[in-house]
Design an enzyme around this catalytic site. Structure first.
Site, PDB file in Angstrom:
ATOM      1  N   SER A  42      35.410  36.280  35.070  1.00 23.47           N
ATOM      2  CA  SER A  42      35.368  37.580  34.258  1.00 23.47           C
ATOM      3  C   SER A  42      36.647  37.465  33.136  1.00 23.47           C
ATOM      4  O   SER A  42      37.674  36.764  33.343  1.00 23.47           O
ATOM      5  CB  SER A  42      35.927  38.546  35.250  1.00 23.47           C
ATOM      6  OG  SER A  42      36.094  39.952  34.464  1.00 23.47           O
ATOM      7  N   TYR A  90      40.447  43.511  40.999  1.00 21.22           N
ATOM      8  CA  TYR A  90      39.411  42.793  40.541  1.00 21.22           C
ATOM      9  C   TYR A  90      39.560  41.486  39.841  1.00 21.22           C
ATOM     10  O   TYR A  90      39.238  40.531  40.175  1.00 21.22           O
ATOM     11  CB  TYR A  90      38.502  43.981  39.429  1.00 21.22           C
ATOM     12  CG  TYR A  90      37.287  43.176  38.912  1.00 21.22           C
ATOM     13  CD1 TYR A  90      36.296  42.921  39.479  1.00 21.22           C
ATOM     14  CD2 TYR A  90      37.339  42.982  37.705  1.00 21.22           C
ATOM     15  CE1 TYR A  90      35.160  42.188  39.475  1.00 21.22           C
ATOM     16  CE2 TYR A  90      36.528  42.121  37.094  1.00 21.22           C
ATOM     17  CZ  TYR A  90      35.346  42.057  37.852  1.00 21.22           C
ATOM     18  OH  TYR A  90      34.020  41.198  37.291  1.00 21.22           O
TER      19      TYR A  90
END
Length: 201
Positions: A142, A167
């Site tokens: 990501s 995350y």
């Protein structure tokens, strides 16, 4: 040659499976179809993939399961369910791992979901790739790994040691684990740092 795509009911996974089906590749789609996003939409995507496979006379098999549960991975790699695949398709050569618990804000509210999906699930899957001699493991990282970096544009060689969300930390951990498996076991791995993705479906 068979390609395993995790997160097949997700946005990126759906579009990848759709293209692979069009190209007559043998595909196993895997997803837990959780309710973080609209379950109806996810089920509609899977139904659409099944119809597309029939139309193109391609081999697509969908498996509902959770990567954090080894018994669910066994469905694909070794138990009776796998034997039905084995009789119809070749062994898994490529794994495209797109399944994950997404969302930066939600990681503050429910950190355990990220640990189970993005860490435990990732480790379970890459271990199966090693054990089953998968040729290439491609996984979704990501843009969140860039954290608070101020330099623009971002670059793959930038320091990403300062994530600012759980995350992001799990995605950075995935990159480190993949690197280790490449080094120790000669498993080819590629991480894709997706930014915001959008489009139809």
């Amino acid at each position: 040659m068979t390609i395993l795509v995790t997160g097949a009911a997700g946005f990126i996974g759906y579009h990848l499976c759709s293209k692979l089906i069009e190209n007559k590749e043998e595909v196993i789609g895997f997803d837990n179809v959780n309710n973080y996003y609209d379950v109806i939409l996810k089920n509609d995507r899977v139904n659409r993939l099944n119809k597309k496979a029939l139309k193109h006379k391609s081999k697509f098999y969908f498996v509902k399961g959770d990567l954090a549960e080894k018994k669910d991975l066994n469905k694909i790699f070794r138990n009776e369910f796998y034997q039905t695949f084995k009789n119809k398709i070749s062994s898994i050569k490529y794994v495209v791992h797109l399944a994950a618990q997404a969302g930066v804000r939600y990681s503050i509210e429910n950190p355990s979901a990220y640990v189970q999906s993005n860490l435990v699930g990732f480790c379970n899957l890459i271990e199966e790739c090693k054990n089953n001699k998968v040729e290439h493991f491609i996984y979704a990282s990501s843009s969140s790994v860039y954290g608070g970096n101020k330099k623009l544009p971002f670059h793959e060689s930038d320091n990403v040691d300062h994530p600012i969300s759980l995350y992001a930390a799990t995605k950075k951990s995935n990159e480190l684990i993949a690197h280790t498996y490449s080094h120790l076991f000669n498993l080819a791995t590629t991480g894709l740092r997706f930014f915001t993705v959008y489009g139809p479906w």
